[in-house]
Write a protein that holds these residues in place. Structure first.
Motif, PDB file in Angstrom:
ATOM      1  N   ARG A 137      16.183 -28.370   9.848  1.00 57.75           N
ATOM      2  CA  ARG A 137      16.523 -27.237   8.988  1.00 57.75           C
ATOM      3  C   ARG A 137      15.386 -26.923   8.027  1.00 57.75           C
ATOM      4  O   ARG A 137      15.061 -25.739   7.790  1.00 57.75           O
ATOM      5  N   GLU A 138      14.775 -27.956   7.456  1.00 54.64           N
ATOM      6  CA  GLU A 138      13.656 -27.729   6.542  1.00 54.64           C
ATOM      7  C   GLU A 138      12.468 -27.128   7.265  1.00 54.64           C
ATOM      8  O   GLU A 138      11.775 -26.251   6.729  1.00 54.64           O
ATOM      9  N   LEU A 139      12.238 -27.553   8.493  1.00 55.39           N
ATOM     10  CA  LEU A 139      11.137 -27.017   9.280  1.00 55.39           C
ATOM     11  C   LEU A 139      11.356 -25.531   9.576  1.00 55.39           C
ATOM     12  O   LEU A 139      10.439 -24.714   9.448  1.00 55.39           O
ATOM     13  N   LEU A 140      12.578 -25.175   9.954  1.00 59.11           N
ATOM     14  CA  LEU A 140      12.905 -23.776  10.235  1.00 59.11           C
ATOM     15  C   LEU A 140      12.777 -22.931   8.968  1.00 59.11           C
ATOM     16  O   LEU A 140      12.238 -21.811   9.004  1.00 59.11           O
ATOM     17  N   THR A 141      13.253 -23.455   7.843  1.00 61.23           N
ATOM     18  CA  THR A 141      13.162 -22.716   6.576  1.00 61.23           C
ATOM     19  C   THR A 141      11.714 -22.459   6.197  1.00 61.23           C
ATOM     20  O   THR A 141      11.356 -21.356   5.756  1.00 61.23           O
ATOM     21  N   GLY A 199      13.320  -9.805  13.188  1.00 58.88           N
ATOM     22  CA  GLY A 199      12.150 -10.097  14.002  1.00 58.88           C
ATOM     23  C   GLY A 199      11.818 -11.572  14.007  1.00 58.88           C
ATOM     24  O   GLY A 199      11.458 -12.142  15.044  1.00 58.88           O
ATOM     25  N   LEU A 200      11.973 -12.210  12.855  1.00 56.27           N
ATOM     26  CA  LEU A 200      11.705 -13.644  12.766  1.00 56.27           C
ATOM     27  C   LEU A 200      12.715 -14.457  13.563  1.00 56.27           C
ATOM     28  O   LEU A 200      12.355 -15.441  14.209  1.00 56.27           O
ATOM     29  N   GLY A 201      13.990 -14.042  13.498  1.00 58.82           N
ATOM     30  CA  GLY A 201      15.006 -14.762  14.259  1.00 58.82           C
ATOM     31  C   GLY A 201      14.708 -14.754  15.741  1.00 58.82           C
ATOM     32  O   GLY A 201      14.808 -15.784  16.421  1.00 58.82           O
ATOM     33  N   VAL A 202      14.311 -13.587  16.249  1.00 61.46           N
ATOM     34  CA  VAL A 202      13.969 -13.469  17.674  1.00 61.46           C
ATOM     35  C   VAL A 202      12.726 -14.287  18.002  1.00 61.46           C
ATOM     36  O   VAL A 202      12.674 -15.000  19.009  1.00 61.46           O
ATOM     37  N   ILE A 253      21.700  -4.684  10.808  1.00 60.17           N
ATOM     38  CA  ILE A 253      20.479  -5.463  11.065  1.00 60.17           C
ATOM     39  C   ILE A 253      20.564  -6.824  10.391  1.00 60.17           C
ATOM     40  O   ILE A 253      20.164  -7.845  10.966  1.00 60.17           O
ATOM     41  N   TRP A 254      21.100  -6.861   9.154  1.00 58.46           N
ATOM     42  CA  TRP A 254      21.282  -8.156   8.478  1.00 58.46           C
ATOM     43  C   TRP A 254      22.217  -9.057   9.285  1.00 58.46           C
ATOM     44  O   TRP A 254      21.972 -10.268   9.413  1.00 58.46           O
ATOM     45  N   ALA A 255      23.278  -8.470   9.841  1.00 58.77           N
ATOM     46  CA  ALA A 255      24.223  -9.259  10.637  1.00 58.77           C
ATOM     47  C   ALA A 255      23.548  -9.789  11.899  1.00 58.77           C
ATOM     48  O   ALA A 255      23.723 -10.958  12.273  1.00 58.77           O
ATOM     49  N   ALA A 256      22.764  -8.946  12.558  1.00 62.55           N
ATOM     50  CA  ALA A 256      22.050  -9.376  13.762  1.00 62.55           C
ATOM     51  C   ALA A 256      21.015 -10.441  13.420  1.00 62.55           C
ATOM     52  O   ALA A 256      20.815 -11.404  14.183  1.00 62.55           O
ATOM     53  N   ALA A 257      20.349 -10.290  12.274  1.00 66.53           N
ATOM     54  CA  ALA A 257      19.354 -11.285  11.850  1.00 66.53           C
ATOM     55  C   ALA A 257      20.014 -12.639  11.597  1.00 66.53           C
ATOM     56  O   ALA A 257      19.474 -13.689  11.991  1.00 66.53           O
ATOM     57  N   ALA A 258      21.178 -12.612  10.935  1.00 67.40           N
ATOM     58  CA  ALA A 258      21.896 -13.861  10.671  1.00 67.40           C
ATOM     59  C   ALA A 258      22.292 -14.546  11.974  1.00 67.40           C
ATOM     60  O   ALA A 258      22.178 -15.778  12.106  1.00 67.40           O
ATOM     61  N   ALA A 259      22.730 -13.755  12.958  1.00 63.20           N
ATOM     62  CA  ALA A 259      23.118 -14.327  14.248  1.00 63.20           C
ATOM     63  C   ALA A 259      21.913 -14.943  14.966  1.00 63.20           C
ATOM     64  O   ALA A 259      22.003 -16.051  15.515  1.00 63.20           O
ATOM     65  N   THR A 262      20.785 -18.136  13.187  1.00 66.73           N
ATOM     66  CA  THR A 262      21.726 -19.225  13.479  1.00 66.73           C
ATOM     67  C   THR A 262      21.473 -19.793  14.861  1.00 66.73           C
ATOM     68  O   THR A 262      21.451 -21.012  15.061  1.00 66.73           O
ATOM     69  N   LEU A 263      21.260 -18.893  15.827  1.00 67.64           N
ATOM     70  CA  LEU A 263      20.947 -19.334  17.182  1.00 67.64           C
ATOM     71  C   LEU A 263      19.615 -20.064  17.220  1.00 67.64           C
ATOM     72  O   LEU A 263      19.462 -21.085  17.905  1.00 67.64           O
ATOM     73  N   GLY A 264      18.642 -19.547  16.462  1.00 73.11           N
ATOM     74  CA  GLY A 264      17.335 -20.201  16.416  1.00 73.11           C
ATOM     75  C   GLY A 264      17.423 -21.585  15.811  1.00 73.11           C
ATOM     76  O   GLY A 264      16.766 -22.519  16.278  1.00 73.11           O
ATOM     77  N   ALA A 265      18.238 -21.720  14.769  1.00 76.61           N
ATOM     78  CA  ALA A 265      18.412 -23.035  14.155  1.00 76.61           C
ATOM     79  C   ALA A 265      19.054 -24.009  15.125  1.00 76.61           C
ATOM     80  O   ALA A 265      18.736 -25.204  15.136  1.00 76.61           O
TER      81      ALA A 265
END
Length: 277
Positions: A137-141, A199-202, A253-259, A262-265
């Motif tokens: 989690r710290e690495l992803l943050t 963009g970062l999540g993807v 877009i905020w909702a899609a970014a959160a999803a 979360t998937l990336g984490a």
């Protein structure tokens, strides 16, 4: 969460961005072209491109005026009839360049994020990163902050410069300070951070899986397609960006970014990254 470790990794990534010309150049060129060069070329050429629009024609009766939100005319002109030059300038600066502005945080975020894991793998520094005393989690943050903060900063600085330029270019035609409009304020302050996060999540998902920086950039290039669709919708009058629509778009877009984050984490695990080296 070990904030010291998070910021140490984020600072390392930021220094890599500053020192790497391949990463640094797009972060300078793209905002300059979109927010400075295009307005100068398009609005500067208005006397040629708007020659067919009568100088005293009301903006609501002109072809260009049909692509403007009525609230923009009221906000900018106070109900006054607009000259052809003013109508064209408002169209370019308020309507045409709005979707292109969204490319600035998107390009910045995806370029840096593509370098986050794929670049580490190519430079041979991924193994050392995986052995740092940090949690997943710290690495992803840390990776998120290292790309999100520059993306939002570049977009906001570009927005400020664009606002000054827009008012300067239209000073003679409009005669007052009219930019930024409500739509652009919501776009810059609410949608821009959301789009950078999306963009970062993807890219976190993609760059943690692909093995080369080139492959990560190819995935990132696909992120511009929705923006291009929005641009086409804007200039054809199919979809006009009103304050309400932009606010709703920001929420989605905020909702899609959160999803995506979360998937990336969930997919970001040291074992998976180590196995892909």
């Amino acid at each position: 969460m070990n904030r010291g470790a998070v910021w140490a990794i984020a600072r390392k990534d930021l220094l890599t961005v500053v020192r790497n010309r391949g990463v640094r150049t797009p972060l300078i060129v793209a905002p300059f072209v979109i927010l400075v060069l295009l307005p100068l070329l398009l609005v500067g050429a208005s006397t040629i491109l708007v020659g067919a629009v009568p100088e005293a024609m009301d903006v609501t009766d002109s072809p260009i005026g049909g692509l403007l939100d009525p609230s923009v005319q009221e906000q900018v002109l106070g109900g006054r009839a607009a000259t052809g030059e003013a109508a064209y300038a408002i169209f370019v600066l308020e309507v045409f360049l709005a979707p292109l502005f969204l490319l600035v945080p998107l390009i910045t975020a995806t370029v840096i994020a593509a370098d986050s894991f794929a670049g580490e793998r190519e430079r041979g520094t991924l193994e050392a990163l995986l052995h740092t005393p940090t949690t997943d989690r710290e690495l992803l943050t840390a990776k998120f902050l290292a790309a999100w903060i520059p993306a939002v900063t570049v977009a906001l600085v570009g927005f400020f410069a664009y606002s000054l330029l827009a008012n300067g270019l239209t000073a003679s035609a409009i005669g007052s300070i009219w930019f930024p409009t409500v739509t652009w304020l919501i776009l810059a302050l609410f949608v821009t951070p959301a789009l950078a996060a999306l963009g970062l999540g993807v890219m976190v998902i993609a760059s943690s899986r692909v093995k080369s920086l080139q492959a990560a950039h190819q995935v990132g290039s696909l992120m511009v397609l929705p923006v291009l669709v929005l641009l086409i919708a804007q200039i054809t009058g199919t979809l006009l960006l009103s304050p309400t629509l932009v606010a709703v778009m920001g929420v989605l877009i905020w909702a899609a970014a959160a999803a995506c984050l979360t998937l990336g984490a969930g997919s970001l695990r040291r074992q998976r990254l180590a196995a892909s080296m």
